[in-house]
Design a protein around this motif. Structure first.
Motif, mmCIF file in Angstrom:
data_model
loop_
_atom_site.group_PDB
_atom_site.id
_atom_site.type_symbol
_atom_site.label_atom_id
_atom_site.label_comp_id
_atom_site.label_asym_id
_atom_site.label_seq_id
_atom_site.Cartn_x
_atom_site.Cartn_y
_atom_site.Cartn_z
ATOM 1 N N ALA A 279 12.541 8.704 86.487
ATOM 2 C CA ALA A 279 11.908 7.353 86.004
ATOM 3 C C ALA A 279 12.216 7.238 84.275
ATOM 4 O O ALA A 279 11.868 8.383 83.881
ATOM 5 N N THR A 280 12.569 6.294 83.796
ATOM 6 C CA THR A 280 12.503 6.253 82.528
ATOM 7 C C THR A 280 11.506 5.069 81.870
ATOM 8 O O THR A 280 11.084 4.279 82.713
ATOM 9 N N SER A 281 11.330 4.996 80.586
ATOM 10 C CA SER A 281 10.643 4.006 79.950
ATOM 11 C C SER A 281 11.296 3.288 78.879
ATOM 12 O O SER A 281 11.957 3.804 78.129
ATOM 13 N N PHE A 282 11.095 1.914 78.825
ATOM 14 C CA PHE A 282 11.444 0.915 77.742
ATOM 15 C C PHE A 282 10.537 0.618 76.928
ATOM 16 O O PHE A 282 10.570 -0.367 76.119
ATOM 17 N N PHE A 283 9.353 1.220 76.666
ATOM 18 C CA PHE A 283 8.178 1.134 75.563
ATOM 19 C C PHE A 283 9.018 1.161 74.352
ATOM 20 O O PHE A 283 10.161 1.670 73.933
ATOM 21 N N PRO A 284 8.599 -0.007 73.528
ATOM 22 C CA PRO A 284 9.423 -0.354 72.073
ATOM 23 C C PRO A 284 9.843 0.874 71.256
ATOM 24 O O PRO A 284 11.055 1.133 70.775
ATOM 25 N N ALA A 285 8.967 2.014 71.276
ATOM 26 C CA ALA A 285 9.266 3.250 70.591
ATOM 27 C C ALA A 285 10.376 4.236 71.236
ATOM 28 O O ALA A 285 10.744 5.145 70.527
ATOM 29 N N LYS A 286 10.660 3.895 72.319
ATOM 30 C CA LYS A 286 11.521 5.007 72.925
ATOM 31 C C LYS A 286 12.841 4.593 72.724
ATOM 32 O O LYS A 286 13.357 3.694 71.945
ATOM 33 N N PRO A 287 13.782 5.759 72.749
ATOM 34 C CA PRO A 287 15.249 5.724 72.476
ATOM 35 C C PRO A 287 15.845 4.247 72.759
ATOM 36 O O PRO A 287 16.464 3.485 71.956
ATOM 37 N N LEU A 288 15.581 3.823 74.189
ATOM 38 C CA LEU A 288 16.206 2.704 74.568
ATOM 39 C C LEU A 288 14.845 1.639 74.723
ATOM 40 O O LEU A 288 14.262 1.940 75.578
ATOM 41 N N GLY A 289 14.613 0.973 73.830
ATOM 42 C CA GLY A 289 13.264 0.149 73.960
ATOM 43 C C GLY A 289 13.219 -1.292 73.852
ATOM 44 O O GLY A 289 14.061 -1.747 73.240
ATOM 45 N N CYS A 290 12.499 -1.801 74.842
ATOM 46 C CA CYS A 290 12.388 -3.413 74.646
ATOM 47 C C CYS A 290 11.393 -3.981 73.818
ATOM 48 O O CYS A 290 10.863 -3.343 73.051
ATOM 49 N N TYR A 291 11.027 -5.245 73.806
ATOM 50 C CA TYR A 291 9.992 -5.832 72.918
ATOM 51 C C TYR A 291 8.624 -6.164 73.757
ATOM 52 O O TYR A 291 8.186 -7.188 73.707
ATOM 53 N N GLY A 292 8.098 -5.076 74.509
ATOM 54 C CA GLY A 292 6.977 -5.045 75.443
ATOM 55 C C GLY A 292 6.944 -3.735 76.157
ATOM 56 O O GLY A 292 7.653 -2.558 75.741
#
Ligand SMILES: Cc1ncc(COP(=O)(O)O)c(C=O)c1O
Length: 389
Positions: A198-211
């Motif tokens: 499982a990974t996260s794309f929370f903005p502050a993560k290495p690969l982050g989205c805008y939400g």
């Protein structure tokens, strides 16, 4: 100075992001639009995993495989005691009992030897083998799954965890929320041989989205199909043919579009992160009292966070001194999981997990992102040296 400078990254790829967003506004497929499929294919190619199921958050990415596996009441799920809450929250939400395992004093990842003891203790209902929650003493829990966390960006010790899990028939869910882009023994995280990741794309993560955003990875086709159903309210042949309980767990098309623009520079950003970590490492090694992070030779960290260990009792003072020089710092994590109020009923004592407890008292995260300059790293390290002098 920024703790994480998302604006510097945006300035580099703003045109690509605008173009990607415009394409979504033009075609109007906001839910599971073509960008979601394109992103899933791109993430599979990047990691080497056979299936990628994007979803609404890293938290859902942990929850969905546990739901697919039918984890629930009476099940023991082994989790490290030093992590973000979601790792233990999701099995607990499904009614399973989290069994905490202390971490390695150098990497802060789950210690496989202690996992072995914790499994043994659950099987024998014997807390003299390893500290257990009360619930594990008065009922026989079934060891079902383990969720190792790749803390701060470095893969956990899967080479030792996977054989142990295999021996006891445990499902392994890699919590790669912080390690996307990293690797171990030449394989990318999320494709390290676990049943799912499982990974996260929370903005502050290495690969982050805008939400919020996240993804599950697996090589198991049956699981992948179940996850696609759970992601849309347990859909069967269509979304009004509900065959199981599920979630509204989809990643927005707009977030997928943003991630696609970011993927174009992601591999390079992982390289830049190594360079920044190198600058820090070279300088921190010569500051007495500081323990810089240590990365196993077989691993490449995604460097979600750059955390150091400070001398006992110095943290509040050091953070204040750095703040006075406009250098932001953070604490990941101020409380180990077994000490959280929400888990008070489990009956753990703080000293049950001594390494997690000590880390929570002495750890501090420094500013870190791919666009940090060497002179800024120098400024942070000089401020640290002065604060500790
Ligand atoms: C280790 C870990 N697991 C899970 C999560 C949950 O991810 P999200 O915030 O995308 O739900 C995070 C996010 O901070 C995390 O650090």
């Amino acid at each position: 100075m920024q703790f994480i400078d998302l604006a510097a990254q945006q300035a580099r790829i703003r045109t690509a992001i605008d173009t990607r967003i415009k394409a979504v506004l033009d075609h109007g497929h906001y839910i599971l639009g073509p960008e979601v499929k394109e992103l899933e294919e791109r993430l599979c190619a990047f990691t080497g995993a056979q299936h990628c199921i994007t979803c609404a958050s890293g938290t859902d990415a942990l929850l969905m495989p546990l739901m697919a596996w039918g984890i629930g009441k009476g099940d023991a799920v082994f989790v490290p005691s030093f992590t973000f809450f979601a790792t233990s929250e999701e099995p607990a939400l499904l009614g399973a009992t989290p069994i905490f395992v202390d971490v390695d004093p150098v990497t802060f990842n789950m210690q496989p030897d202690l996992l072995a003891k914790a499994i043994e203790a659950v099987l024998r209902q014997d807390s003299s083998i390893y500290p257990l929650p009360k619930a594990a003493l008065n009922q026989s829990l079934r060891p079902r799954a383990v969720i190792p966390v790749d803390l701060f960006g470095q893969a956990a010790e899967y080479e030792n965890i996977l054989p142990l899990a295999d021996k006891h028939g445990l499902l392994v869910l890699e919590d790669a929320a912080q390690s996307f882009g990293g690797s171990s023994h030449g394989h990318k995280t999320c494709a390290l041989g676990c049943h799912a990741a499982a990974t996260s794309f929370f903005p502050a993560k290495p690969l982050g989205c805008y939400g919020d955003g996240g993804a599950v990875f697996t090589d198991d086709e049956e699981l992948a199909n179940l996850l696609r159903s759970i992601r849309v309210h347990g859909k069967g042949s269509d979304k009004y043919d509900n065959v199981r309980l599920g979630l509204n767990g989809r990643l927005d098309t707009l977030q997928a579009a943003i991630l696609l623009a970011k993927m174009d520079i992601f591999a390079e950003e992982i390289e830049l992160r190594q360079r920044v970590a190198g600058w820090y490492g070279d300088r921190l090694d010569s500051i007495p009292g500081i323990v810089p992070p240590s990365i196993n030779v077989a691993n490449i960290s995604a460097w979600a966070q750059y955390c150091v260990i400070l001398p006992e009792g110095s943290r509040a003072h050091v953070m204040d001194r750095l703040k006075a020089q406009n250098i932001p710092t953070n604490i990941y994590y101020p409380k180990p999981q077994h000490c959280l109020k929400v888990f008070a009923d489990l009956g753990y004592k703080p000293e049950d997990m001594p390494t997690a407890l000590r880390a929570s008292q002495r750890i501090m995260a420094l500013p870190f992102h791919p666009y940090l300059e060497e002179s800024q790293v120098e400024t942070v390290c000089l401020a640290l040296q002065e604060a500790l002098a």
